[in-house]
Each structure stands twice: as structure tokens, then as C-alpha cells.
Design a protein around this motif. Sequence first.
Motif: not given
Length: 449
Positions: A149-167, A201-207
Motif C-alpha cells: 500500500t505504501k506506493w499509493v501514498f505517492a498519489y495521495i501526496a500529489f493530490l494533496l499538493v494540488c489541493w494545497r495550491a488552491s488554498l 507554491d510558497s514563492m509568491p509569498l516572498f513579497r
Amino acid sequence: MCSVKRQKTVEIVTFCLLLVLGPFFVFCRFKYNFLFPNFYAEDGKMFSRQIYDSGFTSFFKLFNGYYILGLYALTWLAERLNHFLGFNLADLPRTISVVSYVFYSFVFNFHWLLLNRMSFAAKLLLSLMLFTVPLAPGQYEIFGIIGNTKWVFAYIAFLLVCWRASLAEEDQKNWLAVLLILICFYTLPTVIFLYPILFLDSMPLFRNFSRRKISPNVKLSSFLALCVLSIFQVWATLFNDHSIKGYLDGMLNRTALIEIVVARTFLYGFSPQFYTKLNDFSAIVATSLFFLLGLRTLRGSCRWYFVFGFLFCFILSAAFVLNRPGISQAPHFNNYTHGSYSRFFFAQNMICFLLFVGVFDSAVGTIHNRLKRLCIFGTLGLCVLGTFFSAKGEWKYSNFMEETIGNIYLHASKMCSDSAENFLLPIYPTSDWQMASNKKELCSKVRWE
């Protein structure tokens, strides 16, 4: 307003239905780890054994030189559920199977909670593609067990990265996203290749960079916390030996690289039947067209995340081949005859599904007629089902492990009638695997038999 509210209600109801029915579909894809129960390799010899012996502290034990927090958490959850139901060690493999089916059902539907910009039809299509990801003949290595099951955590992580980008920058959910990504990293070290995306994703925050000031914000703070908390896994990964002697540790066969890193990674998931018609040249062309289509269709940050996702899939497969070069010698990767070793590639296939549906949703979204859009999505959904049901081996009956080793109830009955208090329990997949146990754990009343 009412229309938006109604759509949200429909999405919630659909998500709940998929979540309830999903475990049954996963069970149907490979039910034999439940019907002919026994521990599968590390599930018994290491994970379950250590959970029984050490409890919660097992979460912090190394496996092959790195932490696998998520796998120990799932095993602990199965053990606690098994204990709550009054079952004993002989019943734990079936409880593990149930936890596995439920977990995969949740993963296959996780995007409903995170990807708010994706249309309802696209989310439904993605769920369908994920539930039918081709795995034959390796379903037994994935569904109903925990070890792979450990391999599927790569997909979960990428999905979370996409979600974080929308926050938003100051959204406190950034901390939740980082926490979950951290768990993924402490389960699968290659998740660290997503960290540059989080940094960008955090780079624009260095205003106030020109004034040598950094504006305080949740995104930046959470990313820095993620980096600091990742140190232990980084240290373990860099300074421990990950090799398993005799397991895929042969010489690298360069002639199989394109088949593994390109075709098996990006194309196999869409059609196993089509895969056997490929060669190196056509695989590169088809993958390039997929990539160019994404660049042409997507706009703004979505385009960048498509590129990152593509690159992440490539890195996952390339890193695995470099770490286990012997896989390139496997007869399965010989002129596109078969796409085996599903456990090492199905997470990449799932990420490719996510990328494809994102591109498809963007392209179809330009059609103003709602009925036409639904017809297009429905047609593609039927194609997905047709491809899945026509693929060889996806529903094949299989009890080869029971024939080789025997299910755990047969061994429990035999050993409990023996005079010895301690014994080695034969477990799947071969006679080389055994799990230490004793009568106290194994010989109380068995309720699932």
C-alpha cells in the motif's frame, strides 16, 4: 445560488454512495485474500508481529532503512478493530483485508474532497478510472493486504499538493495539507520529490524580498515546518542500506528502460490491450502527444501542476529502476509483452489518470451545451468500463497462494492441537515466509472461520 447548493448536495450524496459501495467493488476485484486468509509476507512477519509486540511504538520502527508510518498506522487500525470485535490472531488477515478494501475505496474517492474546481462529471470519471486501474496479474499484491500500500501514498501526496495550491495564503488548512503530506513522506521517501513544487507554491509569498523581509504567512510557515520535520526520514533514507539481497538487484538492462519508464508509467494504465501493440518509438510519440495536449489545453497554474505531475511520475519510475535495476531484466519487460509488477507502477498510473481527467475536463469545459458535455463524459466512461472488463485476468479466480501455503485457519487448527506453546506460522506467498506466534495469540475462539 440554489443551483450551486443543489450541485454541492449531489456531489456529497455521490461521494457518500461511492464511499459505501467502493469497498465492495474493491473486494470484488480481488476477494481471495479475504476468502482464503493468511498474512501476506511483511504484513505478518513484520508489521502485525511488531504491532502485537510493541503497539503504538512500532510506528517509529524502520523498514528497509526508512520509516513507513502509514503502513504501521493501517496495521494498527486493523489490529485494534480485530481486538474490538473479539477476534484473535487467526482472524487478523481478514480484518487487514477489510481495512485494505476500505482504504483503497477512500483513496479512489479522495479527490471529491479536495478538487473543488473539477466538474462533477470529471470527478465521477476519475473515480471510475481509479477503481478500474489495471493490475492483472498482480491484484493479490495490492488489494486485501497492507505491505504494498505504501506506493499509493505517492498519489495521495500529489493530490494533496494540488489541493494545497488552491488554498489561500492564510488558510489554516495549509497546515492540514502539510501534515498529511508529511505522513505520506514518512511512508514513502520518494514523496520528497514533490517538495520543490511546495516550495514554488510558497514563492509568491516572498513579497518583500527586495527589502530582505519575509511576510509571515501560513503557506510559508507550514512549508518550513514540513522541511524541518522531514529531517528524520531524510537522515534514515540517506544513511541506511535499502537493498534486499537477491531481490531485483541484478544488472541494469538499458534496452528495457523506455518500456518501463515511459510506456509502463504513462500509457499502460489507459489500455493494457493497447500496450502490447507498442514499441519504444510509438511509446515515446504517444507519451509526447499526451504531454503536449496537456500544455496546449491547460492554463495558468494548472499547466504547471500538469508538468510537475508528469515529471513526478517519471522520477518515481526512474528512481525505482535505479534502486532495483534487476526489474529491467524481468521477462515481463520484453518487447511490450506484458505490463506486470503492478505494485511498483499503479500509483504512477493513478497520477496519470488524474492528469488526463484534468486535461479532458478543461477541453470539454469549452463546450457550452451541458448535454453534449455529459454525453462525451458518458462515452468515455463506457470506454473505460469496456477496456477494463475486456482486459485479461482482472476478474480471474485465484487461490494459488492457498494451494501453495494453505489458509491460516488450517494452520491454526493444526498448531493449536500440538503440544508446543510457540511456533512458526507459515504465511503467504511462499514457504520461505514464516511468522512467530504462540497459542495465546492464535488459539482463542475464532469467529470468522
